[in-house]
Design an enzyme around this catalytic site. Structure first.
Site, PDB file in Angstrom:
ATOM      1  CB  SER A 119      32.665  21.223 -42.189  1.00  0.00           C
ATOM      2  OG  SER A 119      32.636  22.622 -42.186  1.00  0.00           O
ATOM      3  CG  HIS A 140      33.595  16.488 -41.076  1.00  0.00           C
ATOM      4  ND1 HIS A 140      33.501  16.477 -42.450  1.00  0.00           N
ATOM      5  CD2 HIS A 140      32.636  17.354 -40.654  1.00  0.00           C
ATOM      6  CE1 HIS A 140      32.543  17.289 -42.827  1.00  0.00           C
ATOM      7  NE2 HIS A 140      31.992  17.826 -41.762  1.00  0.00           N
ATOM      8  CD  GLU A 152      35.551  13.851 -44.639  1.00  0.00           C
ATOM      9  OE1 GLU A 152      35.024  14.872 -44.148  1.00  0.00           O
ATOM     10  OE2 GLU A 152      35.867  13.793 -45.832  1.00  0.00           O
ATOM     11  CG  ASN A 190      31.810  19.750 -46.486  1.00  0.00           C
ATOM     12  OD1 ASN A 190      30.654  19.597 -46.863  1.00  0.00           O
ATOM     13  ND2 ASN A 190      32.131  19.824 -45.209  1.00  0.00           N
TER      14      ASN A 190
HETATM   15  N1  CAA Z   1      18.202  14.595 -34.748  1.00  0.00           N
HETATM   16  C1  CAA Z   1      17.965  13.327 -34.407  1.00  0.00           C
HETATM   17  N2  CAA Z   1      17.246  12.465 -35.182  1.00  0.00           N
HETATM   18  C2  CAA Z   1      16.739  12.940 -36.325  1.00  0.00           C
HETATM   19  C3  CAA Z   1      16.934  14.266 -36.744  1.00  0.00           C
HETATM   20  C4  CAA Z   1      17.710  15.115 -35.895  1.00  0.00           C
HETATM   21  N3  CAA Z   1      17.970  16.380 -36.215  1.00  0.00           N
HETATM   22  N4  CAA Z   1      16.319  14.437 -37.944  1.00  0.00           N
HETATM   23  C5  CAA Z   1      15.749  13.259 -38.265  1.00  0.00           C
HETATM   24  N5  CAA Z   1      16.005  12.350 -37.301  1.00  0.00           N
HETATM   25  C6  CAA Z   1      15.587  10.948 -37.287  1.00  0.00           C
HETATM   26  C7  CAA Z   1      14.115  10.785 -37.138  1.00  0.00           C
HETATM   27  O1  CAA Z   1      13.746  10.740 -35.776  1.00  0.00           O
HETATM   28  C8  CAA Z   1      13.841   9.464 -37.821  1.00  0.00           C
HETATM   29  O2  CAA Z   1      14.159   8.382 -36.981  1.00  0.00           O
HETATM   30  P1  CAA Z   1      13.088   7.225 -36.706  1.00  0.00           P
HETATM   31  O3  CAA Z   1      12.398   6.950 -38.004  1.00  0.00           O
HETATM   32  O4  CAA Z   1      13.902   6.082 -36.233  1.00  0.00           O
HETATM   33  O5  CAA Z   1      12.216   7.808 -35.696  1.00  0.00           O
HETATM   34  C9  CAA Z   1      14.893   9.394 -38.940  1.00  0.00           C
HETATM   35  O6  CAA Z   1      15.904  10.362 -38.578  1.00  0.00           O
HETATM   36  C10 CAA Z   1      14.291   9.742 -40.273  1.00  0.00           C
HETATM   37  O7  CAA Z   1      13.665  11.016 -40.153  1.00  0.00           O
HETATM   38  P2  CAA Z   1      12.334  11.446 -40.926  1.00  0.00           P
HETATM   39  O8  CAA Z   1      11.512  10.224 -41.216  1.00  0.00           O
HETATM   40  O9  CAA Z   1      11.688  12.553 -40.190  1.00  0.00           O
HETATM   41  O10 CAA Z   1      12.832  12.141 -42.261  1.00  0.00           O
HETATM   42  P3  CAA Z   1      13.709  11.577 -43.442  1.00  0.00           P
HETATM   43  O11 CAA Z   1      13.375  10.182 -43.780  1.00  0.00           O
HETATM   44  O12 CAA Z   1      13.633  12.633 -44.487  1.00  0.00           O
HETATM   45  O13 CAA Z   1      15.177  11.568 -42.867  1.00  0.00           O
HETATM   46  C11 CAA Z   1      17.248  12.690 -42.744  1.00  0.00           C
HETATM   47  C12 CAA Z   1      15.795  12.734 -42.387  1.00  0.00           C
HETATM   48  C13 CAA Z   1      17.920  11.470 -42.082  1.00  0.00           C
HETATM   49  C14 CAA Z   1      17.882  13.949 -42.227  1.00  0.00           C
HETATM   50  C15 CAA Z   1      17.375  12.529 -44.298  1.00  0.00           C
HETATM   51  O14 CAA Z   1      16.600  13.513 -44.917  1.00  0.00           O
HETATM   52  C16 CAA Z   1      18.799  12.651 -44.794  1.00  0.00           C
HETATM   53  O15 CAA Z   1      19.556  11.687 -44.750  1.00  0.00           O
HETATM   54  N6  CAA Z   1      19.167  13.841 -45.310  1.00  0.00           N
HETATM   55  C17 CAA Z   1      20.510  14.132 -45.797  1.00  0.00           C
HETATM   56  C18 CAA Z   1      21.416  14.343 -44.636  1.00  0.00           C
HETATM   57  C19 CAA Z   1      22.797  14.696 -45.070  1.00  0.00           C
HETATM   58  O16 CAA Z   1      23.155  14.681 -46.221  1.00  0.00           O
HETATM   59  N7  CAA Z   1      23.621  15.035 -44.092  1.00  0.00           N
HETATM   60  C20 CAA Z   1      24.959  15.473 -44.348  1.00  0.00           C
HETATM   61  C21 CAA Z   1      24.971  16.952 -44.394  1.00  0.00           C
HETATM   62  S1  CAA Z   1      26.587  17.529 -44.724  1.00  0.00           S
HETATM   63  C22 CAA Z   1      27.330  17.568 -43.245  1.00  0.00           C
HETATM   64  O17 CAA Z   1      26.794  17.347 -42.219  1.00  0.00           O
HETATM   65  C23 CAA Z   1      28.767  17.885 -43.321  1.00  0.00           C
HETATM   66  C24 CAA Z   1      29.144  19.284 -43.434  1.00  0.00           C
HETATM   67  O18 CAA Z   1      30.260  19.561 -43.042  1.00  0.00           O
HETATM   68  C25 CAA Z   1      28.346  20.335 -44.047  1.00  0.00           C
END
Ligand code: CAA
Length: 282
Positions: A119, A140, A152, A190
């Site tokens: 990351s 990434h 990315e 990041n």
């Molecule tokens: N694995 C697989 N599917 C998942 C999951 C997981 N861990 N978590 C959620 N989902 C799926 C759910 O099954 C659901 O799909 P369906 O509706 O089609 O069944 C969909 O995602 C939406 O989930 P929820 O309705 O339960 O919850 P939500 O609407 O709050 O969405 C989320 C969850 C998609 C995680 C949303 O909260 C989100 O986009 N959060 C921000 C995520 C983000 O910013 N990620 C980047 C992090 S930084 C990174 O990764 C880089 C780094 O280097 C640090």
């Protein structure tokens, strides 16, 4: 450069997700872990995710079985000798990564592309641990991998154009969108995300508002799907601290100093969702 066989290192949150989307896209996947228990834990999460897809009518039970049938377990890095592409998603530690890449350079055939899901660690430095830096690249993925659109793709100083193009094409086959980025600390994702999270932690630390209020401001005011403190818990506070340290050291600029409260939580072992406690309890 045809990619058919993908070797993925690490069956954790990121490696498991990457393995799942690769197998769903039709690639033969060898998923590597150090210990069998870790492999089994990762494989159970993948199986559960696929079962949810069946329940939701997104795939049939037969398709799920086909996807699972594309998996091979690996507990020995030597199994990478059949890979066209390796995606490393081991711990975020330069020594661990350079050691893995030096071994992969010996084990894999000449054509094999060596990608890392780091990351924030420099791709150029990881590439320099091999005799094929032109075939080393950053891929990434974002968490949760099955849901997030972006990959990315980071070019190291020596990364070859044909390698970049092969990885870009593969990313599209995974149903994801590649975005090209050059190799500087934190890349783009990041570099922008982590200072925002760190600043949210400073606002909590300085008593500007409660954690719920800070997250509400960003959710309702900026349309973020989750607030920065909840997102930090979700990413892992140890990972957030590690990335801030990488930015701080990489740029030598005090604007990236990690918030003392973030350090304190990590020292306490409050690492977020994975330890059931971070800014919130789970
Ligand atoms: N694995 C697989 N599917 C998942 C999951 C997981 N861990 N978590 C959620 N989902 C799926 C759910 O099954 C659901 O799909 P369906 O509706 O089609 O069944 C969909 O995602 C939406 O989930 P929820 O309705 O339960 O919850 P939500 O609407 O709050 O969405 C989320 C969850 C998609 C995680 C949303 O909260 C989100 O986009 N959060 C921000 C995520 C983000 O910013 N990620 C980047 C992090 S930084 C990174 O990764 C880089 C780094 O280097 C640090």
């Amino acid at each position: 450069m045809a990619i058919e066989h993908v070797f993925i290192i690490g069956a954790g949150q990121m490696g498991g997700g990457i393995a799942q989307v690769c197998a769903q896209a039709g690639y033969q996947v060898t998923l590597h872990e150090i210990k069998e228990e870790a492999y089994n834990r990762g494989f159970a999460v993948i199986t559960k995710n696929l079962s949810r897809n069946v329940e939701k009518g997104r795939m049939t039970e037969e398709e799920k079985q086909e996807v699972l049938g594309r998996f091979t377990q690996s507990l020995d890095l030597q199994n990478a000798k059949h890979a066209d592409l390796v995606i490393e998603a081991a711990v975020e530690n330069m020594e661990v990564k350079t050691s893995i890449f030096a071994q992969l350079d010996e084990i894999t055939p000449e054509h094999t592309i060596l990608a890392t899901n780091t990351s924030s660690l420099p791709i150029t430095e990881i590439g320099a641990a091999t005799k094929r830096p032109e075939k080393v690249i950053g891929m990434h993925f974002m968490n949760p991998v099955p849901v997030m659109q972006l990959v990315e793709i980071i070019r190291g100083l020596a990364t070859d154009d044909t390698v970049y193009e092969a990885v870009e094409e593969m990313t599209r086959r995974l149903g994801k969108t590649p975005v090209e980025v050059n190799d500087y600390p934190g890349f783009v994702a990041n570099r922008v995300l982590m200072p925002m999270i760190n600043e949210a932690i400073f606002t909590l630390y300085e008593g500007v508002a409660t954690k719920e209020a800070i997250d509400d401001v960003m959710k309702m005011g900026m349309n973020h799907p989750m607030g920065p403190l909840q997102l930090a818990d979700f990413i892992g506070l140890d990972t957030c601290l590690y990335i801030m340290e990488t930015l701080y050291e990489g740029f030598g600029d005090s604007k990236y100093r990690p918030c003392p409260l973030l350090r304190k939580y990590v020292k306490a072992g409050w690492l977020g969702k994975k330890t059931d406690r971070g800014f919130y309890t789970y």
